[in-house]
Motif scaffolding. Structure first.
Motif, short mmCIF file in Angstrom:
data_model
loop_
_atom_site.label_atom_id
_atom_site.label_comp_id
_atom_site.label_asym_id
_atom_site.label_seq_id
_atom_site.Cartn_x
_atom_site.Cartn_y
_atom_site.Cartn_z
N GLY A 151 39.51 31.20 50.06
CA GLY A 151 39.71 32.38 50.91
C GLY A 151 40.65 33.40 50.31
O GLY A 151 41.23 34.21 51.03
N GLU A 152 40.82 33.37 49.00
CA GLU A 152 41.73 34.30 48.33
C GLU A 152 40.94 35.28 47.47
O GLU A 152 39.98 34.91 46.80
CB GLU A 152 42.72 33.52 47.44
N GLU A 153 41.38 36.53 47.47
CA GLU A 153 40.77 37.55 46.63
C GLU A 153 41.48 37.56 45.28
O GLU A 153 42.71 37.61 45.22
CB GLU A 153 40.89 38.93 47.28
N THR A 154 40.73 37.50 44.20
CA THR A 154 41.34 37.59 42.87
C THR A 154 41.61 39.04 42.53
O THR A 154 40.84 39.93 42.93
CB THR A 154 40.42 36.98 41.80
N PRO A 155 42.69 39.33 41.80
CA PRO A 155 42.97 40.73 41.41
C PRO A 155 41.80 41.30 40.62
O PRO A 155 41.23 40.61 39.77
CB PRO A 155 44.22 40.60 40.53
N PRO A 156 41.41 42.54 40.90
CA PRO A 156 40.25 43.12 40.21
C PRO A 156 40.44 43.24 38.71
O PRO A 156 39.47 43.24 37.96
CB PRO A 156 40.11 44.50 40.87
#
Length: 451
Positions: free
Chosen positions: A399-404
């Motif tokens: 449920g975590e967004e990785t840095p773009p």
């Protein structure tokens, strides 16, 4: 036999045992793809870290914190003599020096207020270093100030600020923010001092004449207020301390140390003319016992760490190619056995043993280079897939967004070249013994199809 004929002979022999040759090429391609993709993780993470470091810091900037003293091994603050010495060094573009008001400055205009950092800056050196205004002009009078780009965006309605004041990004909502013009307006700077256990305030009206340019980095804010040296001296007279330090009468302080800090700078930065000159300036400063930091020095350490990691990953990947070389050795050994009559005929008509050896080395090179080429293409496809799929997996699983800007896999041109060189070397070694064996085939036994 001409070289062109040797190539034609090799291709014809490879076609006779397509399945075995294709499987050997497949094993080599898998080994090469494994090496490239594995090492690409190191290259990708290094690229991400270096990119973040270079974006967050100016490459030509050198922070100077102080000079080591011989008496007690500590560091003294920098003063005007140090700044002058820095400016006289070769390849130095600018030297910025700032004094900070040593207490939080409270600024208000009408029903809006905010507390922020108050700075005395040398604008000629700041401009050389790249300081720009978005509107207005630089302060010239004692009460004229320049505010940071984000200062107006954080002037909030007076009173206790709660969560409802801010949006999801942590920015002050427009309905609670000062929306009037600021250039030419008078704002009040409130400074405090403690006397006989009581807090005393004094208000200094200042006029905003300029607003700095928006920071190039989205995550940075410039909320500082740049005041004049004369105004800082007036504040020092009111507080009775250097740079307006807020002192509690109950605390024991060394007045000599306080007085010594009066004409020192809190923030000194040296800017080199170009990135190539940074290391020379840093080395020169270190010789004079100055404590420094530059992103170039940190990059050297980071690159060294990743170089070791990449070498380890390439070594592990090479093991996969070595395993594939067993298949090449087996294929070439079988080729020598099966082509014994052909070898016998070539020797009978006077073929040089070196030519026979070269033919089998050419065949093993064919297998290795074709496998390396296919493996390189596959590895690029896998690299793109890794960068696309892993962020989705992380999002679904954790449920975590990785840095773009995070790169999981990156394949520079040097990596396939390294892989091809390693693969070619391994395939030559794998085909060398079978090739030598081919040169020792007995003509009479070969003609009777006995090896």
């Amino acid at each position: 036999m001409k070289l062109r004929d040797q190539f034609r002979f090799v291709r014809q022999n490879m076609k006779k045992n397509r399945t075995r040759v294709y499987m050997t090429i497949l094993a080599t391609a898998m080994g090469c793809a494994f090496l490239i993709v594995l090492a690409s993780v190191g290259f990708g993470l290094q690229k991400s870290v270096v990119k973040e470091m270079t974006e967050r810091r100016i490459m030509t900037q050198i922070d100077v914190y102080g000079q080591e003293t011989k008496e007690n091994g500590g560091y003294r603050q920098l003063d005007g003599k140090d700044v002058q010495a820095f400016e006289e060094m070769s390849d130095v573009k600018a030297v910025t020096r700032r004094k900070m008001l040593q207490q939080e400055g409270f600024y208000s205009i009408g029903n809006y207020q905010q507390s922020t950092q108050t700075v005395v800056a040398n604008f000629p050196s700041e401009i050389k270093a790249g300081f720009e205004l978005s509107e207005g002009s630089l302060g010239k009078g004692k009460t004229e100030v320049v505010v940071g780009y984000n200062f107006p965006l954080n002037l909030a309605v007076k009173g206790e600020q709660t969560n409802e004041f801010f949006d999801e990004q942590g920015q002050l909502k427009e309905e609670y923010r000062y929306n009037g013009k600021l250039i030419g307006e008078t704002i009040d700077l409130t400074v405090r001092k403690i006397e006989d256990g009581k807090e005393i305030e004094k208000v200094y009206p200042v006029t905003v004449v300029g607003i700095s340019k928006k920071p190039t980095k989205e995550w940075t804010e410039d909320r500082s207020v740049y005041i004049s040296e004369e105004l800082l001296k007036e504040i020092e007279v009111f507080t009775g301390t250097p740079k307006g330090i807020l002192l509690d009468s109950a605390k024991q302080v060394n007045l000599a140390d306080l007085e010594a800090s009066k004409n020192t700078f809190d923030d000194v930065k040296v800017y080199a003319k170009n990135m190539e000159a940074v290391q020379g300036i840093v080395d020169n400063l270190k010789k004079k016992d100055y404590a420094t930091y530059s992103v170039v020095n940190e990059l050297k350490e980071v690159n060294l760490m990743f170089a070791i990691a990449k070498a380890g990953l390439i070594f592990i990947g090479t093991i996969a190619i070595l395993i594939a070389s067993i298949g090449i050795y087996n294929t070439m050994t079988m080729a020598v056995t099966e082509r014994a009559p052909d070898i016998g005929i070539m020797k009978a008509i006077g073929a040089n043993p070196r030519i026979i050896k070269r033919i089998f080395l050419l065949e093993s090179s064919y297998i290795g280079l074709i496998g390396a080429f296919i493996g390189t293409i596959v590895s690029y496809c896998l690299s793109y897939a890794v960068n696309f799929v892993i962020p989705l997996i992380i999002k679904q699983a954790f449920g975590e967004e990785t840095p773009p800007e995070l790169i999981f896999s990156d394949i520079p041109l040097s990596l396939p070249i390294i892989c091809i060189v390693i693969c070619y070397g391994v395939t030559i070694l794998s085909g060398l013994r079978p090739a030598q064996r081919a040169t020792r085939v007995d003509v009479l036994r070969a003609m009777r199809r006995e090896v």
